[in-house]
Design a protein around this motif. Structure first.
Motif, PDB file in Angstrom:
ATOM      1  N   TRP A  28      30.795 -29.358 -20.566  1.00 51.11           N
ATOM      2  CA  TRP A  28      31.420 -27.743 -21.135  1.00 51.11           C
ATOM      3  C   TRP A  28      31.647 -27.093 -19.930  1.00 51.11           C
ATOM      4  O   TRP A  28      32.846 -26.587 -19.776  1.00 51.11           O
ATOM      5  N   LEU A  29      30.818 -27.292 -18.824  1.00 54.54           N
ATOM      6  CA  LEU A  29      31.329 -26.633 -17.622  1.00 54.54           C
ATOM      7  C   LEU A  29      32.516 -27.239 -16.855  1.00 54.54           C
ATOM      8  O   LEU A  29      33.478 -26.400 -16.520  1.00 54.54           O
ATOM      9  N   ALA A  30      32.306 -28.607 -16.890  1.00 52.78           N
ATOM     10  CA  ALA A  30      33.814 -29.349 -16.248  1.00 52.78           C
ATOM     11  C   ALA A  30      35.094 -28.920 -17.096  1.00 52.78           C
ATOM     12  O   ALA A  30      36.130 -28.460 -16.438  1.00 52.78           O
ATOM     13  N   SER A  31      34.940 -28.907 -18.311  1.00 51.65           N
ATOM     14  CA  SER A  31      35.976 -28.441 -19.168  1.00 51.65           C
ATOM     15  C   SER A  31      36.533 -27.142 -18.895  1.00 51.65           C
ATOM     16  O   SER A  31      37.790 -26.457 -18.976  1.00 51.65           O
ATOM     17  N   GLY A  32      35.700 -26.102 -18.823  1.00 54.41           N
ATOM     18  CA  GLY A  32      35.820 -24.863 -18.407  1.00 54.41           C
ATOM     19  C   GLY A  32      36.413 -24.701 -17.122  1.00 54.41           C
ATOM     20  O   GLY A  32      37.498 -23.723 -16.993  1.00 54.41           O
ATOM     21  N   LEU A  33      35.955 -25.353 -16.137  1.00 55.78           N
ATOM     22  CA  LEU A  33      36.674 -25.298 -14.939  1.00 55.78           C
ATOM     23  C   LEU A  33      38.059 -25.897 -14.782  1.00 55.78           C
ATOM     24  O   LEU A  33      39.039 -25.287 -14.206  1.00 55.78           O
ATOM     25  N   LEU A  34      38.157 -26.834 -15.696  1.00 57.07           N
ATOM     26  CA  LEU A  34      39.647 -27.310 -15.914  1.00 57.07           C
ATOM     27  C   LEU A  34      40.602 -26.448 -16.346  1.00 57.07           C
ATOM     28  O   LEU A  34      41.758 -26.235 -16.032  1.00 57.07           O
ATOM     29  N   LEU A  36      40.326 -23.295 -16.481  1.00 51.62           N
ATOM     30  CA  LEU A  36      40.515 -22.304 -15.584  1.00 51.62           C
ATOM     31  C   LEU A  36      41.518 -22.669 -14.506  1.00 51.62           C
ATOM     32  O   LEU A  36      42.705 -21.671 -14.154  1.00 51.62           O
ATOM     33  N   GLY A  37      41.411 -23.985 -14.099  1.00 55.40           N
ATOM     34  CA  GLY A  37      42.407 -24.392 -13.009  1.00 55.40           C
ATOM     35  C   GLY A  37      43.597 -24.328 -13.552  1.00 55.40           C
ATOM     36  O   GLY A  37      44.785 -23.987 -12.900  1.00 55.40           O
TER      37      GLY A  37
END
Length: 220
Positions: A28-34, A36-37
């Motif tokens: 979930w955190l990785a998808s959120g960062l992606l 956001l990018g």
């Protein structure tokens, strides 16, 4: 023994559950960062499109190119008459300086900003360097007493076209009152610098004009 088995099973279940929860949170955190990018990249693209700003990479490339072209003939032995600053060109446009002609020699990057300097003639450098005669023929009489060339940064294409135009006109003795009397200049910093300085000016409608659909299609 039974309770030991139950206890071990419970610990294994807890470990498995914790692993699943941790993995899910990391995903979930990785998808959120992606996401956001992607949003930041999209925002930068939109801002660049409407503000006409230049990225660090483009600016760095422009500075690197400056060193590469420093030894070109049009810098070592220029036949043209020097640079004109954005502020001076803007003043000439505002006062409708007689005999002023701006020649925009951008190629693929012509339609990027959706506008050009007011009254500028567009002649892509790739074609202009093959045949200068149409431009030379157009700039006769009172028109073309001051000819200002520019490309995006005025580092290579603008100065090179100015050099070849000056060579042709002055070598043949043609131009407004003779090639020697026709002033051939290059806009310092090119269109990028001019747009930075006056893209938001109160009288920008006097300094810029939007590209029509025909001009945009030529650049596609």
């Amino acid at each position: 023994a039974f309770w030991l088995i139950v206890h071990k099973f419970a610990l294994d279940a807890i470990d498995t559950f914790a692993y699943i929860i941790t993995t899910a949170m990391l995903l979930w955190l990785a998808s959120g960062l992606l996401l956001l990018g992607l949003m930041v990249a999209l925002l930068r693209l939109v801002l660049r499109r409407f503000s006409g700003s230049v990225s660090y990479e483009e600016l760095h490339s422009a500075k690197a190119a400056e060193a590469l072209v420093a030894e070109e003939e049009f810098h070592r032995q220029p036949l043209w008459d020097g640079y004109v600053d954005s502020s001076e060109l803007a003043a000439w446009l505002r006062e409708a300086k007689p005999g002023l002609v701006v020649v925009d020699v951008r190629d693929f990057d012509f339609a990027r900003y959706g506008c050009k300097i007011s009254g500028a003639r567009h002649a892509a450098s790739k074609l202009l360097l093959q045949d200068m005669s149409p431009l030379r023929s157009a700039l006769t009489g009172d028109e073309g007493r001051t000819v200002v060339f520019h490309c995006m940064f005025s580092q290579f294409r603008g100065p090179k076209c100015a050099q070849e135009y000056a060579r042709l006109v002055r070598g043949s003795g043609e131009g407004s009152g003779g090639g020697a009397q026709q002033k051939v200049l290059v806009l310092r910093g090119g269109f990028v610098e001019f747009h930075r300085a006056f893209g938001e000016a109160h009288d920008k409608h006097l300094l810029f004009e939007a590209l029509d659909d025909t001009e945009k299609k030529k650049d596609e």
